[in-house]
Design a protein around this motif. Structure first.
Motif: not given
Lengths: 314, 509
Positions: A36, A39-43, A47
């Motif tokens: 998380v 890949l960032g919050e919106e993954a 993904t």
């Protein structure tokens, strides 16, 4: 002497194995999902799953551990998740900075502590002794980062004698290299200096009271010889132990010092890796520091046995 | 509010009276020199399609060309795309690309490169964080070498704004194929500066790209980024002339920076919002009235004064004052203890309530929480503070494992990026599980509406409904502050905080 060293070396193997196990599980129980953070919050869950598969995080822990340990034994600690740089390479690149800092801090602390400890023992209850007591108290209780900030304000901002941050490698320029190390070395070395001063003072007092010292004095040996040779060598045994044990603490404090002074050392590498959840770097650095700690203890034991042969015989 | 207005007015006056940093002055620009920039952290990767760290973008903006950029009013301006047409009711974007643009490795930039870049970002195997940002992209077609057509699955007005950041950055295909995973340490773009070396935790060096497409730019020969994590030490490095420009200054140091001779300070509203997430699906905050009680109990100006040294402004919506979407007429966010108590009674808790808030263990945030704690106490609400490490905080947020949680958002140039993900029932960051069909409708309409005046009216409704439902307690909008040495000229300060260096030059002393 050799058998002693060999025996101590063998004893470190199970210890190091244990260390590797702790390091590995430690990193894996750390809260926060690296996927998380990576890949960032919106993954999307999809993904995230792909990411975990790519790095082998979805396999059983035992399999991950076996692979990691196997690699570690061959000097391969994996690659940085972020920069893809091999972990070993990343550590080796920064090692000279940290070692130089440690050596400088050790030098600073001994340069302060040995004369101060001797004088305050020989001239007990004098003004010098009082001064050294105050120094030890202040030096030991002052937080590392705070001292560093004060040094930066005084020597970099007001007097403008030294740079507030940054590092010049030794091969580039010797003078600048030393200039960039003075403040960090004092920051890192002060607490140890305080500790060693007190240790040496009490060690010396103890020894100076011994019969053989009185005998030496009665034989008419000079004060310098009595203190320097007879007393100091014995009092140093305890100092070596303290210094050896404190190297672990120094390693920990390099993280603060390197971050404060923006030195590109192993401590900075680790802090950065923790913040960016760069798992393999964190694992690698902790393992590395643990091995360094174990080995420095081994060195202490060896020096110790040289100074006091009774230890070897036991 | 008054202080904020005064500040805004002062800024406006300053901008009118002394526009030497808001616009490139008529002074003669000097070519050459090295600028040294102090950063708050080191970069994590040089691959824009893989980065999630804010600090990375600072460097990317100078290495990579983007399809479009934003100006100081968040207008979309051309960069690698010279012009564009939006067709098909917002479903098709046709980009006319600039000709003769080269990557730093000498390869050509063209429509093929754009298609390949989009394919790369959308490739599940790369697991790119950009993938969700460009999720509406259905198909990318090469029309001719300088024309590319992008089809969307639904109208998405913020699309161009998304392309003004990492998702619009074009990397060299040849370099990615050459370096593979090591591209993260060997970046190649079309920007004004090319990458030279990166010694992690020590420095990152860029040098002027002689083949840059904008004639006469950049002015500087070299850029050196130095990570200095401690903010006081970074500021000391600025004051002692070790660096020429600094990114991120602690609010407490701003006054000192303004007083320091030889330094320039620019302070403008940022894109940030700081606030509290209330879990809308667990007690007590499943009750709307109890969320509203918190909304009215918090004194935002006090927080601004004490924690942020009067910088920035109070927040009552996800839209900061830098954004056209902010509803400046809205006033129902002022502290009102009587109303707060009435809301407690309405929610069935006349004697107050008790809950735990999770927060990041960082001095400014802790201070903020402690102030809120005292303010809530006055209406009989007992707020316990649980401080966590940032990774754990995010994990608890994502796992919906919280009643209340303190977190900020660094913002996006389009209001959609500050609101949709948080307030839409299907929003990617709607961890509070807030859902209101009316809100969904407003947000969806706003994102597919092309007319800004109509969008503003929609976002005004979003603000009012957001305050009524109070799924979040918005607290503060940060100020965007930059400090640099006076010999640095030509810097244009934009609310996204990026240090764009192509027009920057150094005055010889």
């Amino acid at each position: 002497m050799l058998t002693f060293v060999g025996r101590r070396l063998l004893a470190t193997i199970p210890l190091l194995f244990l260390v590797s196990l702790v390091v590995f599980s430690f990193v894996h129980v750390l809260p926060g999902d690296p996927a998380v953070l990576f890949l960032g919050e919106e993954a999307t869950p999809e993904t995230l799953a792909q990411f975990r598969t790519r790095l082998g995080f979805d396999r059983p822990l035992t399999a991950q551990y076996a692979e990691w340990l196997g690699g570690a034994l061959q000097g391969n600690l994996g690659r940085s998740l972020r920069t893809n740089q091999p972990v070993t390479e990343a550590i080796l690149q920064r090692l000279p900075v940290t070692l130089e800092l440690l050596a400088a801090a050790l030098l600073v602390s001994l340069a302060i502590a040995i004369p101060m400890g001797i004088v305050s023992a020989v001239k007990r209850n004098s003004g010098v002794d009082l001064m050294s007591t105050v120094f030890a108290l202040v030096g030991f209780s002052m937080p590392n980062f705070w001292l560093g900030l004060i040094l930066i304000y005084v020597f970099a901002l007001f007097l403008r004698w030294l740079p507030p941050s940054g590092f010049v490698p030794l091969p580039a320029d010797l003078a600048d290299n030393l200039r960039s190390l003075i403040l960090p070395a004092i920051t890192l070395g002060t607490a140890l200096a305080a500790l060693v001063t007190r240790q040496l003072r009490s060690g010396m007092l103890e020894v100076l009271r011994q019969d053989y010292v009185r005998t030496a004095q009665a034989k008419g040996l000079s004060q310098r010889l009595v203190v320097g040779k007879h007393a100091l060598k014995n009092a140093l045994i305890a100092v070596v132990t303290v210094v050896g044990l404190q190297i672990g603490g120094l390693l920990g404090n390099t993280i603060i010092t390197e971050t404060l002074f923006a030195l590109p050392g192993v401590g900075r590498l680790m802090i950065d890796a923790i913040f960016s959840r760069d798992f393999f770097i964190v694992q690698g650095v902790i393992l590395f520091l643990a091995v360094g700690y174990v080995l420095s203890n081994l060195v202490v034991d060896v020096v110790y046995s040289y100074l006091d042969p009774r230890i070897r015989l036991r | 509010m008054k202080a904020w207005r005064t500040l805004a007015m002062m800024l406006a006056v300053c901008a009118l009276a002394a526009p030497d940093w808001t616009a490139v002055p008529a002074q003669a620009q000097v070519r050459g020199g090295t600028i040294r920039i102090g950063m708050d952290a080191d970069n994590t990767t040089m691959d824009p399609h893989r980065s999630t760290a804010a600090v990375d973008r600072q460097v990317y903006n100078n290495i990579y060309g983007k399809l479009v950029d934003i100006d100081s009013k968040f207008g979309i301006v051309p960069q690698l795309a010279q012009s564009w047409d939006v067709k098909n009711g917002g479903l098709t974007y046709v980009f006319k690309l600039r000709r003769g643009v080269k990557f730093h490795d000498g390869t050509d930039f063209n429509a093929e490169s754009v298609k390949w870049n989009f394919d790369r970002m959308r490739d599940p195997a790369l697991a790119s964080p950009r993938r969700s940002e460009i999720a509406p992209v259905k198909d990318v077609k090469v029309v001719d070498p300088s024309t590319v057509e992008i089809a969307l699955s639904a109208p998405f007005t913020p699309f161009l704004s998304v392309l003004s950041d990492r998702a619009g950055m074009m990397v060299s295909r040849a370099a990615v194929e050459k370096y593979k995973d090591d591209f993260a340490r060997n970046p190649v773009g079309t920007g004004p500066f090319r990458f030279v070396e990166w010694v992690k935790d020590d420095h990152l060096t860029l040098r002027r790209f002689d083949g840059y497409w904008e004639k006469g730019l950049p002015h500087l020969d070299e850029v050196v980024y130095r990570p200095i994590p401690d903010s006081s030490v970074r500021f000391t490095a600025m004051r002692t002339g070790q660096i020429d420009f600094m990114h991120q200054i602690h609010p407490k140091d701003v006054a000192a920076a303004k007083a320091e001779r030889g330094l320039r300070v620019s302070e403008i509203p940022s894109l940030w919002w700081q606030g509290i997430h209330l879990n809308n699906q667990v007690a007590p905050f499943s009750a709307k009235a109890l969320r509203q009680a918190i909304w009215y109990a918090v004194d935002r100006p006090v927080i601004q004064r004490v924690v942020y040294y009067n910088q920035g402004g109070p927040a009552w919506s996800p839209f900061p004052p830098s954004m056209w979407a902010q509803d400046r007429d809205f006033t129902d966010w002022r502290r009102d203890p009587a109303k707060a108590r009435a809301k407690l009674a309405e929610g069935g808790m006349p004697n107050g309530l008790s809950f735990t808030i999770k927060g990041w263990n960082q001095p400014t945030q802790v201070q903020e929480l402690q102030i809120i704690q005292v303010q809530l106490k006055e209406i009989g609400v007992d707020m316990k503070i649980e401080l966590l490490e940032f990774g754990k905080l995010l994990a608890d947020l994502n796992g919906h494992n919280f009643v209340a949680l303190r977190l900020g958002w660094s913002g996006r140039p389009d209001p959609d990026g500050n609101a949709h993900v948080f307030l839409h029932s299907k929003g990617g960051l709607n961890r509070v599980r807030y859902g209101n069909p009316k809100m969904d409708e407003l947000l969806d309409q706003a994102r597919s509406e092309a007319d800004q005046a109509k969008r503003k009216a929609l976002y005004t409704q979003v603000t009012r409904l957001g305050a009524e439902d109070a799924p979040y307690i918005w607290l503060h909008h940060d100020a965007e502050v930059k400090v640099w040495a006076e010999q640095v000229k030509g810097f244009e300060h934009i609310s996204d905080g990026m240090i764009r260096l192509k027009g920057v030059w150094l005055e010889k002393r």
